[in-house]
Motif scaffolding. Structure first.
Motif, short mmCIF file in Angstrom:
data_model
loop_
_atom_site.label_atom_id
_atom_site.label_comp_id
_atom_site.label_asym_id
_atom_site.label_seq_id
_atom_site.Cartn_x
_atom_site.Cartn_y
_atom_site.Cartn_z
N GLU A 287 0.81 -1.22 0.00
CA GLU A 287 0.00 0.00 0.00
C GLU A 287 0.84 1.27 0.00
OE1 GLU A 287 -2.80 -0.25 3.18
OE2 GLU A 287 -3.83 -1.99 2.34
N LYS A 288 2.13 1.13 -0.13
CA LYS A 288 3.01 2.30 -0.15
C LYS A 288 2.80 3.08 -1.45
CE LYS A 288 7.86 3.69 0.43
NZ LYS A 288 7.61 4.45 1.67
N GLN A 289 2.65 4.39 -1.33
CA GLN A 289 2.50 5.24 -2.51
C GLN A 289 3.86 5.45 -3.17
OE1 GLN A 289 -0.25 6.85 -4.01
NE2 GLN A 289 -1.52 5.49 -2.76
N VAL A 290 3.94 5.11 -4.44
CA VAL A 290 5.20 5.17 -5.16
C VAL A 290 4.97 5.72 -6.57
CG1 VAL A 290 6.20 3.21 -3.90
CG2 VAL A 290 4.96 2.80 -6.04
N THR A 291 6.07 6.00 -7.22
CA THR A 291 6.06 6.29 -8.65
C THR A 291 6.69 5.10 -9.36
OG1 THR A 291 6.28 8.66 -8.27
CG2 THR A 291 6.81 7.86 -10.47
N GLY A 292 6.01 4.59 -10.36
CA GLY A 292 6.52 3.45 -11.11
C GLY A 292 6.79 3.82 -12.56
N ILE A 293 7.99 3.53 -13.03
CA ILE A 293 8.34 3.72 -14.43
C ILE A 293 8.52 2.32 -15.01
CG2 ILE A 293 10.00 4.66 -16.08
CD1 ILE A 293 10.02 6.04 -12.59
N TYR A 294 7.81 2.02 -16.06
CA TYR A 294 7.84 0.65 -16.60
C TYR A 294 8.08 0.69 -18.11
CZ TYR A 294 2.94 2.04 -17.12
OH TYR A 294 1.80 2.74 -17.40
N VAL A 295 8.87 -0.27 -18.56
CA VAL A 295 9.26 -0.33 -19.96
C VAL A 295 9.03 -1.76 -20.47
CG1 VAL A 295 11.14 -0.08 -21.63
CG2 VAL A 295 11.02 1.44 -19.64
N GLY B 239 10.91 -5.74 -26.26
CA GLY B 239 10.76 -6.79 -27.26
C GLY B 239 12.09 -7.09 -27.91
N GLY B 240 12.02 -7.72 -29.06
CA GLY B 240 13.25 -8.12 -29.76
C GLY B 240 13.44 -9.62 -29.67
N ASP B 241 14.66 -10.06 -29.36
CA ASP B 241 14.94 -11.48 -29.31
C ASP B 241 14.28 -12.18 -28.12
OD1 ASP B 241 16.44 -11.32 -31.63
OD2 ASP B 241 18.32 -11.00 -30.57
N ILE B 242 14.03 -11.44 -27.05
CA ILE B 242 13.29 -11.97 -25.91
C ILE B 242 12.31 -10.89 -25.45
CG2 ILE B 242 15.07 -13.57 -25.09
CD1 ILE B 242 15.90 -11.47 -23.05
N GLY B 243 11.32 -11.31 -24.67
CA GLY B 243 10.35 -10.35 -24.15
C GLY B 243 10.44 -10.24 -22.64
N LEU B 244 10.42 -9.03 -22.15
CA LEU B 244 10.43 -8.82 -20.71
C LEU B 244 9.92 -7.41 -20.40
CD1 LEU B 244 13.18 -6.91 -20.04
CD2 LEU B 244 14.29 -9.07 -20.55
N TYR B 245 9.64 -7.18 -19.12
CA TYR B 245 9.31 -5.86 -18.61
C TYR B 245 10.37 -5.45 -17.61
CZ TYR B 245 4.52 -5.77 -20.47
OH TYR B 245 3.42 -5.75 -21.29
N MET B 246 10.71 -4.18 -17.61
CA MET B 246 11.57 -3.63 -16.58
C MET B 246 10.79 -2.53 -15.86
SD MET B 246 15.38 -3.62 -18.19
CE MET B 246 16.07 -3.61 -16.54
N ILE B 247 10.82 -2.57 -14.54
CA ILE B 247 10.06 -1.61 -13.73
C ILE B 247 11.00 -0.97 -12.73
CG2 ILE B 247 8.03 -1.28 -12.29
CD1 ILE B 247 7.13 -4.10 -13.16
N PHE B 248 10.95 0.35 -12.65
CA PHE B 248 11.72 1.09 -11.65
C PHE B 248 10.72 1.74 -10.71
CE2 PHE B 248 14.41 4.91 -10.47
CZ PHE B 248 15.28 4.18 -9.66
N ILE B 249 10.72 1.31 -9.45
CA ILE B 249 9.81 1.81 -8.43
C ILE B 249 10.56 2.78 -7.52
CG2 ILE B 249 8.43 1.20 -6.41
CD1 ILE B 249 7.06 0.33 -8.92
N VAL B 250 10.03 3.99 -7.38
CA VAL B 250 10.67 5.02 -6.56
C VAL B 250 9.68 5.52 -5.51
CG1 VAL B 250 11.99 7.17 -6.65
CG2 VAL B 250 11.85 5.73 -8.68
N PRO B 251 10.06 5.57 -4.23
CA PRO B 251 9.19 6.17 -3.23
C PRO B 251 8.84 7.61 -3.61
CG PRO B 251 11.01 5.02 -2.17
CD PRO B 251 11.31 5.04 -3.64
#
Length: 200
Positions: A59-67, A70-82
C-alpha cells in the motif's frame, strides 16, 4: 528460477553494476551534477507474491516507471521510486520548475527511469549479442501493489520468482533510492541464463 545459485546472483549483480554504470554519464548531465555515484547494494530473487512487500509494502504510494521490451526476448523492466525520492528527483531535474509530481515532474522522473532501464538493457544486449528493443516508458503514481498488478496482468509472466535489484545514486544534492525489477515473459530468464553462463 527458484534454485538460482550464487554464480547467477553474482552475474546479475555484475550486470546491474554495468547497467547502472552505463547510465551515470547521462544522469550526471540531466541532474546538472559533475559526478553521479551509483550503487547496486542488493540483488535478490524473491517470490512473486512477496514482491510488493520487498518494495516497501503493497500500500506504499510510489512512482513506477515501466518499460516493455521486445526483440529477441520479451520482458518488462520496472523502476519503483518512493514518492519523496520521486519528488526530489523531479525538483532536481527540472531545476525547481515542477510543482511536485505534476505532468512536467512526472515526465522528468520517467526520463530518469528510462535512462536507468536503458543502461541495464544495453549491458544485457552487449553481453548476450541480442537485440532488445524498449518501447517508450510508462509512468504511474499509485500503490506498489496496484502498479505491479497492472503490469503483471499484461506481461504473461510464468515465473514464480522475480529478480529484484535495490539501487541508489548519490550526488552532492540528491540521494535517490529505488527498486529495479525484471519481469520476464515466457522462457526469457532461461534464455538469458543460457546465453551468459552456458554459452548457448
Amino acid at each position: 528460477m527458484k534454485n538460482i545459485n550464487s554464480q547467477q546472483l553474482d552475474l546479475l549483480k555484475e550486470l546491474g553494476n554495468i547497467g547502472m554504470g552505463n547510465a551515470t554519464s547521462s544522469l550526471s548531465a540531466m541532474l546538472k551534477e559533475e559526478r553521479v555515484n551509483m550503487f547496486v547494494p542488493e540483488v535478490s530473487v524473491v517470490p512473486l507474491s512477496e514482491l510488493p512487500d520487498c518494495m516497501g509494502g503493497p500500500e506504499k504510494q510510489v512512482t513506477g516507471i515501466y518499460v516493455k521490451v521486445g526483440g529477441d526476448i520479451g520482458l518488462y523492466m520496472i523502476f519503483i521510486v518512493p514518492l519523496d525520492s520521486a519528488e526530489n528527483l523531479a525538483f532536481t531535474v527540472t531545476e525547481g520548475m515542477a510543482e511536485g509530481l505534476d505532468e512536467f515532474g512526472l515526465s522528468a522522473v520517467a526520463e530518469v527511469g528510462n535512462i536507468l532501464t536503458a543502461g541495464y538493457l544495453n549491458a544485457l544486449s552487449f553481453l548476450m549479442d541480442m537485440t532488445l528493443v524498449p518501447e517508450p516508458p510508462g509512468v504511474a503514481v499509485d500503490m506498489t501493489e496496484a502498479i505491479l498488478g497492472t503490469i503483471l496482468a499484461e506481461s504473461q509472466v510464468v515465473e514464480d520468482f522475480i529478480v529484484l535489484i535495490k539501487t541508489s545514486f548519490v550526488t552532492e544534492k540528491t540521494n535517490i533510492q529505488g527498486f529495479l525489477t525484471i519481469i520476464p515473459e515466457k522462457d526469457a530468464f532461461e534464455v538469458i541464463y543460457n546465453m551468459l553462463l552456458k554459452g548457448a
